[in-house]
Write a protein that holds these residues in place. Structure first.
Motif, PDB file in Angstrom:
ATOM      1  N   PRO A 129       0.832  -1.210   0.000  1.00  0.00           N
ATOM      2  CA  PRO A 129       0.000   0.000   0.000  1.00  0.00           C
ATOM      3  C   PRO A 129       0.865   1.257   0.000  1.00  0.00           C
ATOM      4  N   ALA A 130       0.312   2.333  -0.558  1.00  0.00           N
ATOM      5  CA  ALA A 130       1.070   3.587  -0.598  1.00  0.00           C
ATOM      6  C   ALA A 130       1.362   4.064   0.835  1.00  0.00           C
ATOM      7  N   HIS A 138      -4.973  -1.203   2.562  1.00  0.00           N
ATOM      8  CA  HIS A 138      -4.636  -1.077   1.137  1.00  0.00           C
ATOM      9  C   HIS A 138      -5.823  -0.421   0.449  1.00  0.00           C
ATOM     10  N   LYS A 139      -5.635   0.811   0.050  1.00  0.00           N
ATOM     11  CA  LYS A 139      -6.754   1.609  -0.477  1.00  0.00           C
ATOM     12  C   LYS A 139      -7.241   1.086  -1.823  1.00  0.00           C
ATOM     13  N   GLN A 168      -6.297   3.227  -4.757  1.00  0.00           N
ATOM     14  CA  GLN A 168      -4.949   3.050  -5.328  1.00  0.00           C
ATOM     15  C   GLN A 168      -4.979   1.974  -6.422  1.00  0.00           C
ATOM     16  N   TRP A 205      -6.495   2.884  -9.943  1.00  0.00           N
ATOM     17  CA  TRP A 205      -5.728   3.684 -10.921  1.00  0.00           C
ATOM     18  C   TRP A 205      -5.488   2.904 -12.208  1.00  0.00           C
TER      19      TRP A 205
END
Ligand code: CS2
Length: 475
Positions: free
Chosen positions: A224-225, A359-360, A363, A366
């Motif tokens: 995850p970011a 973990h979105k 994201q 995208w």
């Protein structure tokens, strides 16, 4: 703040070597979170035994990673968040260059005889490929780089020019190892570089074709970011401020096609699998991890969830994803030797449920136009050929279309190379199943035969209608 000077006092696992003593042996394009969670951690493990594989990261767009890591002497914290939680300082990233700021510095590294490996995580779109995976010669960056080969913008342009200079200098090519979620990534990258080189120099193209080793790979680790919550947590636990720590799950896998690299790294000693059968691993991973991931992302966002583990708590959604994997995709795959595909699915579902990371879904959502053909349409086309029921495979596609429509209505930006076209389509939609036809006309995403198939169109329209009817309920 974390740096070589403060390293000894960090409360975390530290490099088992002196980072300052590493030689640059790897140039990596795209030193984002995934690279630093994955390949850099393998090179960090290698460094304990072999000092030749320090990394020079090259950012092609932003200076963010360089600005964060330079004051830290390249060090950063890797937080492994899973059933067990651990913090490890990675020392293999020895420097980061920003391409547009100093192109010649990048070429200087790429021309060093000691640089024997070039790796990349530039995302699907960074390879500048057309929908059929050949080099897109109309891509603006490729057009630019063909006209200005000494000052490239694209990853392909850098590699081709570096190879030209290495050949002129009497050097061997480096081994080029792409690490993005693209099927046959090595083969496609080599073809792209060869075609690019051949536009200006046939002899160079032949040399590239004959000598460049470009193994395909499968890479896997959920990353995850980074967010401020991670920065705070890392600072609290390690006692060290870190401007850009990285988080990932415990699971990590790197499968590289066997290739020739005399006196190269001892890959197997750090857990990398070398095999002749990368396609089987890569198909299984792209379709059983990434496909379900995108499915969770678009259906989960539709239902108002924010993260993968949250979406997995929705019993109906989790069951749909499980059945998509087990009933729709597994029958299409051949298992790599020693891998039980059903157990592989169960492990992936467990990884999706990992409560230790957030973990979105946004994201993963995208670049849908780049990801869906590889992750879902590949299975859909094969399922159709075999006469399988394709309705469930249509769900993520319909949910993606609803996602685009909602962004177009709300005015929020979409991160996607086709954002402008997508927003225009989204704006033209009427919230009716007929919207599907507008998306199917996008040739960059849907191949003509698939888009024209009545079963496919009917399947996606049916799924779209279902989502429309449940909109108020979950959104
Ligand atoms: C994800 C991947 O963001 C995405 O699209 O599906 O980044 C995924 O987490 C990795 O491929 C896991 O190895």
């Amino acid at each position: 703040m974390l740096s070589l000077t403060t390293l000894s006092t960090a409360k975390a696992e530290k490099p088992a070597y002196d980072p300052a003593s590493l030689e640059i042996g790897v140039v990596h394009f795209g030193p984002g979170a995934f690279h630093r969670a994955h390949q850099a951690a393998y090179f960090d493990a290698l460094a304990a035994k072999d000092k030749r594989w320090g990394i020079c990261g090259v950012s092609l767009h932003s200076a963010g990673v360089r600005d964060a890591l330079k004051p830290q002497d390249g060090l950063y914290t890797l937080a492994v968040l899973d059933e067990e939680i651990s913090y490890r300082i990675i020392g293999s990233m020895r420097e980061v260059l920003v391409g547009p700021e100093d192109i010649e510095a990048v070429f200087e590294r790429l021309l060093r005889p000691s640089v024997e490996i070039v790796t990349s995580t530039v995302t699907e779109k960074g390879y500048c490929l057309a929908p059929d995976f050949s080099l897109d010669l109309q891509h603006p960056d490729i057009l630019h780089d063909l006209a200005n080969p000494q000052t490239p913008k694209s990853f392909i342009g850098y590699v081709a020019e570096a190879l030209r200079r290495r050949r002129a200098a009497g050097l061997k090519p480096f081994v080029l190892i792409p690490c993005d979620n693209l099927p046959k990534n090595g083969q496609r990258l080599k073809e792209a570089v060869t075609v690019f080189a051949g536009q200006n120099d046939h002899d160079l193209a032949k040399w590239v074709h004959d000598t460049l080793q470009c193994p395909s790979t499968m890479v896997d680790s959920i990353t995850p970011a980074t967010d401020d919550a991670l920065r705070t947590r890392v600072a609290e636990v390690t006692g060290m401020a870190d401007a850009w720590p990285i988080q990932r799950e415990a699971f990590t896998q790197w499968v590289i096609e066997k290739h020739t690299h005399e006196n190269g790294p001892d890959w197997q000693s750090v857990g990398v699998t070398l095999t002749d059968n990368v396609p089987a691993y890569e198909r299984a991973k792209l379709r059983l991890l990434n496909g379900p991931h995108s499915t969770l992302a678009y259906l989960g966002l539709h239902r108002g969830y924010e993260s993968v583990s949250e979406a997995m708590k929705d019993v109906e959604l989790a069951d749909t994803v499980r059945r998509l994997m087990m009933e729709d995709v597994v029958p299409l795959l051949e298992a790599p030797e020693g891998l039980d595909l059903v157990a592989y699915c169960e492990d992936i579902l467990k990884r999706f449920r990992n409560p230790a990371i957030v973990h979105k879904l946004a994201q993963i959502a995208w670049d849908g136009s780049q990801k869906l053909p590889i992750r879902i349409l590949s299975s859909l086309g094969e399922a159709l050929d075999r006469g399988q029921d394709i309705r469930r495979l249509c769900l993520p596609l319909a949910a993606w279309m609803r996602f685009v429509r909602k962004k177009a209505v709300s005015g929020d930006a979409i991160t996607d190379p086709l954002a402008a076209e997508l927003i225009a389509i989204g704006k033209a939609c009427d919230d009716m199943p007929a919207d599907v036809g507008r998306f199917l006309a996008l040739r960059a995403v849907f191949a003509e035969d698939l888009a024209g198939d009545v079963t496919v169109r009917g399947g996606i329209e049916g799924a779209y209608a279902e989502l429309l009817s449940r909109e108020g309920l979950f959104a």
